[in-house]
Scaffold this motif. Structure first.
Motif, PDB file in Angstrom:
ATOM      1  N   PRO A 117       1.426  -1.758  -0.173  1.00 22.71           N
ATOM      2  CA  PRO A 117       0.254   0.185   0.165  1.00 22.71           C
ATOM      3  C   PRO A 117       0.555   1.609  -0.400  1.00 22.71           C
ATOM      4  O   PRO A 117       0.798   2.530  -0.531  1.00 22.71           O
ATOM      5  N   GLU A 118       2.396   1.248   0.193  1.00 18.34           N
ATOM      6  CA  GLU A 118       2.812   2.627   0.682  1.00 18.34           C
ATOM      7  C   GLU A 118       3.834   2.647  -0.508  1.00 18.34           C
ATOM      8  O   GLU A 118       4.137   4.004  -0.647  1.00 18.34           O
ATOM      9  N   ALA A 119       3.628   2.045  -1.552  1.00 20.90           N
ATOM     10  CA  ALA A 119       4.256   1.678  -2.974  1.00 20.90           C
ATOM     11  C   ALA A 119       3.181   1.402  -4.084  1.00 20.90           C
ATOM     12  O   ALA A 119       3.583   0.809  -4.620  1.00 20.90           O
ATOM     13  N   ALA A 120       2.147   1.753  -3.860  1.00 20.22           N
ATOM     14  CA  ALA A 120       0.808   1.528  -4.813  1.00 20.22           C
ATOM     15  C   ALA A 120       1.364   2.034  -6.161  1.00 20.22           C
ATOM     16  O   ALA A 120       0.600   1.518  -7.520  1.00 20.22           O
ATOM     17  N   SER A 121       2.329   3.001  -6.020  1.00 14.93           N
ATOM     18  CA  SER A 121       1.983   3.821  -7.523  1.00 14.93           C
ATOM     19  C   SER A 121       3.442   3.232  -8.483  1.00 14.93           C
ATOM     20  O   SER A 121       3.311   3.454  -9.571  1.00 14.93           O
ATOM     21  N   LEU A 122       5.164   2.369  -7.899  1.00 15.12           N
ATOM     22  CA  LEU A 122       5.242   1.551  -8.648  1.00 15.12           C
ATOM     23  C   LEU A 122       4.831   0.728  -9.590  1.00 15.12           C
ATOM     24  O   LEU A 122       3.193   0.140  -9.004  1.00 15.12           O
ATOM     25  N   PRO A 123       4.840   0.831 -10.908  1.00 14.75           N
ATOM     26  CA  PRO A 123       5.022   0.099 -11.635  1.00 14.75           C
ATOM     27  C   PRO A 123       4.497  -1.848 -11.045  1.00 14.75           C
ATOM     28  O   PRO A 123       4.006  -1.955 -11.788  1.00 14.75           O
ATOM     29  N   GLU A 124       5.835  -2.371 -10.944  1.00 15.78           N
ATOM     30  CA  GLU A 124       5.765  -3.680 -10.367  1.00 15.78           C
ATOM     31  C   GLU A 124       4.786  -4.030  -9.459  1.00 15.78           C
ATOM     32  O   GLU A 124       4.900  -5.489  -9.039  1.00 15.78           O
ATOM     33  N   SER A 125       3.681  -3.193  -8.723  1.00 17.09           N
ATOM     34  CA  SER A 125       2.851  -3.279  -8.229  1.00 17.09           C
ATOM     35  C   SER A 125       1.431  -4.539  -8.395  1.00 17.09           C
ATOM     36  O   SER A 125       0.647  -4.888  -7.817  1.00 17.09           O
ATOM     37  N   TYR A 126       1.716  -4.097  -9.641  1.00 18.74           N
ATOM     38  CA  TYR A 126       0.999  -4.112 -10.644  1.00 18.74           C
ATOM     39  C   TYR A 126       1.220  -5.286 -11.997  1.00 18.74           C
ATOM     40  O   TYR A 126       2.346  -4.931 -12.411  1.00 18.74           O
ATOM     41  N   GLU A 127       0.086  -5.641 -12.359  1.00 19.05           N
ATOM     42  CA  GLU A 127       0.562  -6.766 -13.296  1.00 19.05           C
ATOM     43  C   GLU A 127      -0.874  -7.083 -14.193  1.00 19.05           C
ATOM     44  O   GLU A 127      -1.936  -6.582 -13.547  1.00 19.05           O
TER      45      GLU A 127
END
Length: 637
Positions: free
Chosen positions: A504-514
């Motif tokens: 949650p604290e790094a939700a804007s990082l691209p690697e947080s999603y796929e």
């Protein structure tokens, strides 16, 4: 008015050349036998007083230059001249200003100039003794005998509100550094149709915590009401934390933005808008600035080497020298200058010469308050000249502790409010309260070539942009290469899903999603060459127009309100959405269909040809045919 006698042996001091028009009718008859001449005619002198802050030495320079301009103008005060008594006080020292004002009044002055005093004893003294007080700084309270050339708060508030609405802002943050700022933006704050968040600028030099809070709130429109000396530092720190992108828009209320060095922000794409009262195309103003820029001699003095204000630049201390208590971390937040117009010592002094030792003030631009000081002297001289045509003007000594008033004071202040003048700040006209009316201001915006005039504002017509609305603001997306792009999306399997690395604290990082859309964003960024972040829309919707809120929601709303640069999702292209945002070519086409099981026919029926139509239809057709046969047979008989 004080008489002074000229002489056939004229003394050409710093002022004598400009006073020659006082004796323009002088006829000198020289007897060659006796070597004698006739005595000249009388020329009167009108004493004026001025009290300025000792922290800004330029006010006195401008005031004295304005007095000299009046004395050099044959159309103004043709039979008299102005004489100035100038005093300086510490900023905010109202009592010292009052004592010096009373000293001037005891000498006898026709008016007093200067002073940022709000409800001060100087105003009370001038109001009590009925002596005009001309001011050129922002002030809320204005007594009867105070004439202020700075636009009144109500005028500025109306201008800010008009510009904000013309820019189409609905939600924005207001940042103020003083209570006076709240007065100036009150019309904007109390507008119920605007969603305004009010923030107070913290003391000190570090504003990044406040700027981070504004960034986290998602607000991209910021109204900044701060002193001009803080503007560069605030924008620089906003740039450091990513609050100066092409989607951010700043409206800076200071009328002196043109005096601030904006070189660091010209190419970032950020929209910066402001108002300007001073007409920089004024020929007289340009000539004065050229004179001041070229009249710097090797001694570091201005005006051709004359020590006009009784000092030279070489003797001016650095009034913005860094305090010893400021830490190196905090000092790094300061720009390389505080105000480029102030004379300061150079940090890289050498023994080459005074010019190299000093960072001489930038005279390519004159702040609003200084230009208004010049206009105030011109306005006073014109009113004094008009009054002098109808009656003799006699200045008398006055005592602050006495009830005796100047008999001509009320008449003179009425003349000042009555006359009109085109000065550096445009048309100068006053209402009965001594406040400027018919104020017109330029709307300026930062472009790559500097500040550019894009429109005009006045109290009657409001905002009038000289360019089409879409050309008055910088639009993002023109230069994407090597930039930072905010991508917005919505969780939808298999296009966008949370990855195992999601935090949650790094939700804007691209690697947080796929997912498919995430892979597509990665490939586009690699091919075009930009950095990006991925954020999930807060309301988890694709985007529809809300009639109740009169705004778009979801992905479309994020794009329309410029909180995101790009949306990548399984978003259906509709006509209404196409009117608001630009769509790329579809990267996937799919649709929904209905399947049903058809009935199987095992044997062929002789009536199968009649199946397409109902029985009632066939009966009707047969009846119609029989009726036609009967009618035809009857007619044939």
């Amino acid at each position: 008015m004080r008489p002074f006698m000229g002489s056939t042996k004229l003394r050409f001091d710093a002022l004598s050349a400009s006073r020659l028009h006082c004796v323009s009718d002088l006829r000198i008859i020289v007897d060659h036998n006796r070597g004698a001449s006739t005595p000249p005619l009388q020329c009167s002198t009108t004493e004026t007083g001025a009290i300025f802050d000792e922290s800004d030495l330029r006010e006195e320079e401008v005031f004295r230059a304005a007095v000299e301009a009046v004395n050099s103008n044959r159309k103004l005060l043709a039979h008299s001249r102005l004489s100035a008594i100038v005093e300086t006080v510490s900023p905010g020292d109202s009592m010292a200003a009052y004592k010096k004002a009373c000293s001037m009044l005891r000498t006898g002055v026709a008016a007093i100039f200067g002073g940022p005093w709000e409800r001060s004893s100087v105003q009370v003294a001038c109001d009590h003794l009925e002596v005009p007080l001309l001011q050129a700084r922002w002030q809320h309270h204005r007594p009867p005998f105070v004439v202020n050339l700075y636009p009144k708060p109500e005028t500025l508030a109306a201008a800010y509100r008009s510009v904000v609405r013309a820019l189409g802002w609905r939600e924005f943050a207001v940042v103020c550094d003083s209570d006076d700022g709240l007065v100036r933006v009150k019309e904007v704050i109390k507008d119920s149709s605007l969603a305004v968040t009010l923030r107070e600028l913290p003391g000190g030099l570090d504003y990044r915590e406040l700027l981070k809070e504004i960034k986290m709130s998602g607000v991209v429109h910021i109204l900044l009401d701060v002193h001009r000396s803080k503007i560069h530092s605030i924008l620089k720190q906003a740039q450091q934390i990513g609050l100066m992108t092409a989607y951010h828009h700043y409206f800076i209320t200071s009328l002196d933005l043109y005096t601030v060095d904006l070189e660091d922000f010209r190419y970032g794409g950020t929209n910066i808008t402001a108002l300007r009262l001073i007409d920089l195309n004024n020929g007289a103003l340009q000539q004065i600035l050229r004179d001041w820029s070229t009249d710097l001699d090797n001694s570091g003095n201005i005006f051709g080497g004359e020590i006009v204000a009784g000092y030279s630049f070489a003797e001016v201390p650095n009034i913005f020298e860094m305090p010893a208590s400021v830490s190196p971390q905090s000092s790094a937040l300061l720009p390389d200058y505080i105000d480029s117009n102030y004379p300061t010592k150079s940090s890289s002094s050498s023994s080459v010469g005074i010019r190299d030792k000093l960072h001489v003030g930038n005279f390519s631009a004159m702040p609003t308050e200084l230009a208004l000081v010049y206009d105030a002297v011109q306005l006073f001289a014109k009113a004094l000249s008009d009054l002098d045509k109808s009656r003799a003007i006699e200045v008398m000594p006055l005592d602050c502790s006495s009830d005796q008033v100047w008999p001509l004071g009320a008449t003179l202040v009425n003349y000042i409010k009555w006359v009109q003048l085109y000065g550096f700040s445009g048309l100068i006209r006053f209402d009965a309260d001594g406040s400027r009316s018919d104020v017109k201001m330029d709307i300026v915006q930062l472009k790559e070539n500097g500040l550019d005039t894009v429109g005009r504002w006045d109290l009657t017509a409001g905002v009038n942009f000289s360019l089409p609305n879409h050309d008055t603001q910088r639009r993002p997306g023109t230069h994407v290469h090597n930039s930072f792009v905010r991508i917005i999306t919505v969780l939808s399997t298999p296009f966008v899903m949370k990855s195992k690395a999601y935090r949650p604290e790094a939700a804007s990082l691209p690697e947080s999603y796929e997912g498919f859309a995430v892979d597509l964003a990665f490939e586009v960024a690699r091919l075009v060459g930009f950095n990006y972040s991925v954020d999930v829309v807060r309301d988890a919707s694709y985007g529809d127009f809300s009639s109740a809120q009169q705004r778009w929601t979801g992905l479309i709303g994020e794009l329309v309100e410029e909180r995101a640069d790009m949306a990548i999702a399984d978003l259906t292209i509709t006509l209404d959405r196409q009117r608001m945002v630009d769509f790329s070519s579809p990267w996937m086409n799919y649709g929904l269909g209905a399947l049903y099981r058809s009935s199987s026919l095992t044997t062929a029926s002789p009536w199968l040809l009649l199946a397409p139509l109902r029985t009632e239809v066939w009966l009707g057709a047969a009846g119609t045919y029989a009726l036609l046969l009967l009618v035809s047979g009857y007619i044939s008989r």
